[in-house]
Design an enzyme around this catalytic site. Structure first.
Site, mmCIF file in Angstrom:
data_model
loop_
_atom_site.group_PDB
_atom_site.id
_atom_site.type_symbol
_atom_site.label_atom_id
_atom_site.label_comp_id
_atom_site.label_asym_id
_atom_site.label_seq_id
_atom_site.Cartn_x
_atom_site.Cartn_y
_atom_site.Cartn_z
ATOM 1 N N LYS A 42 122.292 131.443 -8.375
ATOM 2 C CA LYS A 42 122.729 131.780 -6.724
ATOM 3 C C LYS A 42 121.368 131.551 -5.812
ATOM 4 O O LYS A 42 120.230 131.771 -6.293
ATOM 5 C CB LYS A 42 123.172 132.948 -6.686
ATOM 6 C CG LYS A 42 124.189 133.237 -5.375
ATOM 7 C CD LYS A 42 125.517 132.917 -5.516
ATOM 8 C CE LYS A 42 126.397 133.045 -4.504
ATOM 9 N NZ LYS A 42 127.789 132.851 -4.661
HETATM 10 P P1 NAD Z 1 132.243 132.626 5.253
HETATM 11 O O1 NAD Z 1 131.001 132.762 5.719
HETATM 12 O O2 NAD Z 1 133.294 131.556 5.273
HETATM 13 O O3 NAD Z 1 133.325 133.861 5.760
HETATM 14 C C1 NAD Z 1 132.892 135.462 5.767
HETATM 15 C C2 NAD Z 1 133.924 136.071 6.370
HETATM 16 O O4 NAD Z 1 133.437 137.540 6.067
HETATM 17 C C3 NAD Z 1 133.738 135.761 8.048
HETATM 18 O O5 NAD Z 1 135.108 135.855 8.543
HETATM 19 C C4 NAD Z 1 132.883 137.157 8.376
HETATM 20 O O6 NAD Z 1 133.174 137.315 9.588
HETATM 21 C C5 NAD Z 1 133.443 138.229 7.538
HETATM 22 N N1 NAD Z 1 132.468 139.227 7.310
HETATM 23 C C6 NAD Z 1 130.959 139.327 7.253
HETATM 24 N N2 NAD Z 1 130.612 140.561 7.305
HETATM 25 C C7 NAD Z 1 131.858 141.237 7.231
HETATM 26 C C8 NAD Z 1 132.072 142.774 7.138
HETATM 27 N N3 NAD Z 1 131.025 143.558 7.283
HETATM 28 N N4 NAD Z 1 133.374 143.251 7.441
HETATM 29 C C9 NAD Z 1 134.459 142.490 7.357
HETATM 30 N N5 NAD Z 1 134.166 141.124 7.520
HETATM 31 C C10 NAD Z 1 133.097 140.589 7.337
HETATM 32 O O7 NAD Z 1 132.160 133.113 3.644
HETATM 33 P P2 NAD Z 1 133.281 132.918 2.430
HETATM 34 O O8 NAD Z 1 132.619 131.595 1.669
HETATM 35 O O9 NAD Z 1 134.623 132.920 2.725
HETATM 36 O O10 NAD Z 1 132.841 133.978 1.417
HETATM 37 C C11 NAD Z 1 133.340 135.306 1.462
HETATM 38 C C12 NAD Z 1 133.185 136.022 -0.263
HETATM 39 O O11 NAD Z 1 133.763 135.251 -0.911
HETATM 40 C C13 NAD Z 1 131.818 136.193 -0.314
HETATM 41 O O12 NAD Z 1 131.608 137.310 -1.138
HETATM 42 C C14 NAD Z 1 131.499 135.123 -1.413
HETATM 43 O O13 NAD Z 1 130.607 135.256 -2.253
HETATM 44 C C15 NAD Z 1 132.838 134.877 -1.914
HETATM 45 N N6 NAD Z 1 133.237 133.673 -2.570
HETATM 46 C C16 NAD Z 1 133.327 132.489 -1.674
HETATM 47 C C17 NAD Z 1 133.297 131.327 -2.475
HETATM 48 C C18 NAD Z 1 133.539 129.875 -1.706
HETATM 49 O O14 NAD Z 1 133.780 128.972 -2.293
HETATM 50 N N7 NAD Z 1 133.387 130.009 -0.371
HETATM 51 C C19 NAD Z 1 133.502 131.126 -3.961
HETATM 52 C C20 NAD Z 1 133.669 132.518 -4.585
HETATM 53 C C21 NAD Z 1 133.380 133.456 -3.775
#
Ligand code: NAD
Length: 435
Positions: free
Chosen positions: A112
């Protein structure tokens, strides 16, 4: 919901350790020396680098890349841009990647990365410069057969294109597409990667429901869904669960949330978010806080934002029938204990959101073969992988709980970790610990 400050240890790396210790208590056959090895990341890199910002000032940024384990293949894991990024967070996320790749059974280890800053506060040109410099500082620590980044919080396909381009400039004259996944479609990306995390969550939830994890509900059709986070994972999950017949009654972002008893109009919500930068204040909905969203009465709660959202101090208020973790680390160990006491099953992150890394693996295979598969092929292969992984975790859960183990019944997170640790240990011992 309680707003009392929590006394729980919320350090994500300590949390991975607690989860790991709980799992190995059910694995007496595991070679004891491997426990210490698996708990610590193999390689930790910190880079501090200067950037001349658009306004002419010079600012120093801190970036991290942690390679947790390469036993099953090259390191794999996203890059996060967020002001709260810390070394321990990146270490935790890298460990979860090792276990996730093993649960979904793709031939990668765990890694990561992250840079501690808020891209929302910077111009596109500044974010591109930060990305290029960070990647050049990592140099040959990343590569198509060593460590392969992907998107995470506040990074996206555009960021991945800059990463590919930077690495390719440093390694001209060869096919470098496999150095990073989650790229735009016309820069070697895969069909279906953008929504893969969310689609994987849907496949996982559907399979778990068919297999009876929630009594009285055998599918998502008609289910009431609340989703925390409206980015890549959360917004796609809203769309895909709705397409599968569910009613998305609430979503939120970092500013707050919105609720509609009869289901949200996602098209107008997306338009509102594109215009204002938040879902809050959209027409014909009730604004709610993130705390209220977590406490809504619903069938499936999907945390899709950050770590440590369901904790010892607020988990009692959760009224969902099932939690499906699209985010990494949204439930703390105290939160898990409360969910288990309340009988609310949690489809854990290392299983539920593994669709993202699964399609990243498909992208890497396509890059190595200079191919591009159809969306139907990607989604079909993803469904098979998600169902197999969900089955393996449910079967492990059932087997251990039927055995009446002296350490007590386990939850699905512990079952998933046991499946993963077993798989990594098996390969480590077959390969032999070098030299
Ligand atoms: P992103 O940046 O696209 O979206 C993050 C979202 O979370 C945004 O809408 C933001 O406004 C919101 N957010 C941030 N802080 C917040 C809070 N305190 N309360 C509520 N909402 C909040 O990110 P993403 O890629 O969707 O990632 C989100 C989660 O999913 C993370 O934990 C990430 O590790 C996990 N994840 C993502 C992927 C991927 O392929 N993108 C894969 C596996 C896991």
């Amino acid at each position: 919901m309680s707003s009392l400050p929590t006394t729980e240890d919320l350090n994500p790396f300590h949390i991975t350790s607690t989860q790991f210790d709980r799992a190995v208590a059910y694995m007496p056959q595991l070679k004891r020396g491997l426990i210490d090895y698996f708990k610590r990341p193999n390689r930790t890199v910190i880079v501090e680098f200067p950037i001349v910002m658009e306004d002419g000032s010079v600012r120093t940024f801190t970036g991290y890349r942690v390679l947790h384990n390469m036993v099953r293949g090259p390191g794999k894991g996203g890059i996060r841009y967020h002001p709260d990024v810390t070394l321990d967070e990146v270490r935790a996320l890298s460990a979860w990647m090792t276990w996730k790749c093993a649960v979904i059974d793709v031939p990668f280890g765990g890694a990561k990365g992250g840079v501690a800053f808020n891209p929302k506060d910077h111009s596109e040109a500044d974010v591109r410069k930060i990305t290029r410099r960070y990647i050049s500082e990592l140099g040959d620590l990343i590569g198509p057969y060593t460590d392969i980044p992907a998107p995470d919080v506040y990074t996206d396909a555009r960021t991945m294109a800059w990463i590919y381009d930077t690495y390719s400039m440093m390694h001209p004259g060869r096919n470098n597409l496999g150095v990073v996944t989650g790229k735009p479609l016309d820069v070697g990306g895969s069909h279906g990667r953008d929504e893969a995390t969310a689609r994987g969550c849907l496949f996982c939830a559907e399979r778990a429901l068919v297999r009876g994890v929630v009594s009285g509900r055998d599918g998502v059709d008609g289910a009431r869904i609340a989703i925390q986070g409206f980015g890549n994972a959360g917004a796609h999950a809203a769309h895909l669960f709705q397409e599968a017949g569910a009613h998305v009654i609430a979503v939120s972002d970092s500013t707050g949330g919105v609720f509609s008893e009869h289901g949200l109009d996602l098209t107008s919500l997306r338009a509102h978010k594109a215009k204002t930068g938040t879902v809050v204040g959209a027409a014909n909905v009730r604004d709610i806080t993130n705390a209220e969203l977590l406490a809504l009465e619903c069938d499936i709660l999907i945390p899709a934002a950050m770590e440590n959202q369901i904790r010892g101090d607020n988990a009692h208020a959760v009224r969902a029938k099932l939690i499906c973790e699209a985010a990494n680390g949204p439930t703390t160990p105290a939160g898990d204990r409360i969910m288990q006491d309340k009988g609310i099953p949690v489809l854990p992150d290392i299983l539920a959101n593994s669709g993202g890394v699964c399609v990243s693996y498909f992208e890497w295979v396509q890059n190595n073969e200079n191919e591009q598969w159809d969306l139907e092929e990607v989604n079909h292969k993803l469904r098979i992988k998600m169902e197999r992984a969900t089955d393996a975790v449910i079967e492990k859960h059932t087997k251990i709980n039927r055995s009446g183990h002296e350490s007590g019944p386990i939850d699905l997170r512990t079952a998933a970790l046991i499946v993963a640790i077993d798989r990594v240990a098996e390969v480590a011992l077959k390969r032999g610990i070098w030299p």
